[in-house]
Scaffold this motif. Structure first.
Motif, mmCIF file in Angstrom:
data_model
loop_
_atom_site.group_PDB
_atom_site.id
_atom_site.type_symbol
_atom_site.label_atom_id
_atom_site.label_comp_id
_atom_site.label_asym_id
_atom_site.label_seq_id
_atom_site.Cartn_x
_atom_site.Cartn_y
_atom_site.Cartn_z
ATOM 1 N N ALA A 180 -2.378 -0.756 -6.524
ATOM 2 C CA ALA A 180 -1.384 -0.572 -7.533
ATOM 3 C C ALA A 180 -0.070 -1.040 -7.244
ATOM 4 N N LEU A 181 0.217 -0.871 -5.799
ATOM 5 C CA LEU A 181 1.506 -1.158 -5.273
ATOM 6 C C LEU A 181 1.454 -2.786 -4.998
ATOM 7 N N SER A 182 0.722 -3.489 -4.755
ATOM 8 C CA SER A 182 0.556 -4.909 -4.276
ATOM 9 C C SER A 182 -1.013 -5.384 -4.862
ATOM 10 N N PRO A 183 -0.838 -5.603 -6.170
ATOM 11 C CA PRO A 183 -1.934 -6.124 -6.929
ATOM 12 C C PRO A 183 -2.421 -7.590 -6.586
ATOM 13 N N ASP A 184 -1.294 -8.423 -6.015
ATOM 14 C CA ASP A 184 -1.582 -9.745 -5.653
ATOM 15 C C ASP A 184 -2.263 -9.553 -4.306
ATOM 16 N N THR A 185 -2.394 -8.692 -3.705
ATOM 17 C CA THR A 185 -2.954 -8.607 -2.111
ATOM 18 C C THR A 185 -4.433 -7.752 -2.195
ATOM 19 N N PHE A 186 -4.152 -6.581 -2.758
ATOM 20 C CA PHE A 186 -5.341 -5.740 -2.645
ATOM 21 C C PHE A 186 -6.136 -5.437 -3.887
ATOM 22 N N GLU A 187 -7.539 -5.333 -3.693
ATOM 23 C CA GLU A 187 -8.284 -5.022 -4.732
ATOM 24 C C GLU A 187 -9.633 -3.960 -4.563
#
Length: 65
Positions: free
Chosen positions: A18-25
């Motif tokens: 939620a805070l870094s959607p381009d990094t974590f999934e």
């Protein structure tokens, strides 16, 4: 810098996503995926720092590569 994940602590809650959607999934099985691998992409440092600080289990950290 690179992202470190303590896989024993990670519960797949998804706050990092939620805070870094381009990094974590978090996948359908609840397992965290690092979209860009361990490398921290340029321009996403602040977003990733927020995700690390927001992890309720303390599973995320970063280290100089």
């Amino acid at each position: 810098m690179k992202i470190l994940v303590d896989w024993k602590k990670c519960t797949g809650i998804g706050i990092c996503e939620a805070l870094s959607p381009d990094t974590f999934e978090v996948d359908d099985d609840g397992k965290l995926q690092l979209i860009n691998g361990e490398a921290i992409p340029e321009g996403l440092e602040a977003e990733i720092d927020s995700a690390i600080k927001g992890c309720p289990t303390g599973a995320l950290s970063k280290q100089a590569s």
